[in-house]
Design a protein around this motif. Structure first.
Motif, short mmCIF file in Angstrom:
data_model
loop_
_atom_site.label_atom_id
_atom_site.label_comp_id
_atom_site.label_asym_id
_atom_site.label_seq_id
_atom_site.Cartn_x
_atom_site.Cartn_y
_atom_site.Cartn_z
N ILE A 25 -17.33 30.49 57.90
CA ILE A 25 -16.64 30.63 59.19
C ILE A 25 -17.18 31.85 59.92
CG2 ILE A 25 -14.42 31.07 60.29
CD1 ILE A 25 -13.11 29.63 57.89
N GLY A 26 -17.44 32.93 59.19
CA GLY A 26 -17.93 34.17 59.78
C GLY A 26 -17.65 35.33 58.85
N LYS A 27 -17.62 36.52 59.43
CA LYS A 27 -17.33 37.74 58.67
C LYS A 27 -16.16 38.46 59.31
CE LYS A 27 -21.84 38.71 56.76
NZ LYS A 27 -21.97 39.44 55.54
N VAL A 28 -15.42 39.18 58.49
CA VAL A 28 -14.31 39.98 59.00
C VAL A 28 -14.90 41.16 59.76
CG1 VAL A 28 -12.28 41.35 58.42
CG2 VAL A 28 -12.80 39.29 57.10
N ARG A 29 -14.58 41.22 61.04
CA ARG A 29 -15.08 42.30 61.89
C ARG A 29 -14.09 43.46 61.92
NH1 ARG A 29 -16.64 41.21 68.07
NH2 ARG A 29 -18.35 40.08 67.13
N ALA A 30 -12.79 43.14 61.90
CA ALA A 30 -11.76 44.17 61.97
C ALA A 30 -10.46 43.62 61.40
CB ALA A 30 -11.54 44.61 63.42
N VAL A 31 -9.55 44.52 61.07
CA VAL A 31 -8.21 44.15 60.63
C VAL A 31 -7.23 44.90 61.52
CG1 VAL A 31 -6.57 44.09 58.71
CG2 VAL A 31 -9.03 43.91 58.25
N TYR A 32 -6.31 44.16 62.12
CA TYR A 32 -5.34 44.76 63.03
C TYR A 32 -3.94 44.64 62.44
CZ TYR A 32 -9.21 44.20 66.28
OH TYR A 32 -10.44 44.25 66.88
#
Length: 174
Positions: A113-120
């Motif tokens: 799906i993709g990569k984790v760019r950030a966590v909010y």
């Protein structure tokens, strides 16, 4: 895994004698003083922290080497980092945000799906921002067992069950 983890930030000066207004990112805000010394992001400066009192929007604190209001103001915006080994161990189902960022995210069928760019964390629970090649926009995914059943830090991957993006036809859900 990162050697240091961001545990707070200096929001500005408080008072006239070098005290700072400190924003703590720890689950128990006062615990930030227990993880010292704290470091600037570049690792060039270290500070011991002595909390003085609660203040609007954070904690009042004295930092080693900061003696004047001007010294405190110059630190506004500096993030504070703790050595990982000073932080408590987490239960198996909890993670430091820094460990999630950069992990590859796959659906249950093994498709990237993709990569984790950030966590909010806006107060109602963590949200993963996922972006990858071929995506038109980022995917914001609630970090719950329903949407993220598997996190494997050692393998560097997350298995997710995102909502079907093709269902967005502009019609309200029934």
């Amino acid at each position: 895994m990162a050697e240091r983890i961001c545990v707070g930030a200096i929001a500005g000066a408080f008072g006239v004698r070098g005290e700072v207004r400190l924003k703590s990112f720890t689950s128990e805000p006062n615990d930030i003083a227990n993880y010292g010394p704290l470091w600037s992001e570049d690792g060039k400066r270290s500070f011991t922290v002595r909390l003085t009192r609660p203040v609007t929007g954070g904690l009042g604190a004295r930092l080693s080497g900061v003696g004047t209001r001007e010294d405190a103001e110059a630190l506004k915006g500096v993030t504070l980092w703790a050595d990982r080994d000073k932080l408590p161990s987490l239960p198996d189902d909890e993670f430091y945000h820094t460990d999630l960022i950069g992990l590859s995210v796959y659906d249950a069928g093994g498709v990237l799906i993709g990569k984790v760019r950030a966590v909010y964390d806006h107060g109602a629970g963590d949200i993963l921002e996922i972006f990858g090649p071929g995506r038109k926009q980022t995917l914001m995914l609630p970090f719950t067992r329903a949407f993220v059943p598997t996190v494997d830090i050692a393998a560097g991957r997350i298995i997710a069950d995102p909502p079907d993006e093709d269902d967005d036809d502009g019609e309200p859900l029934e």
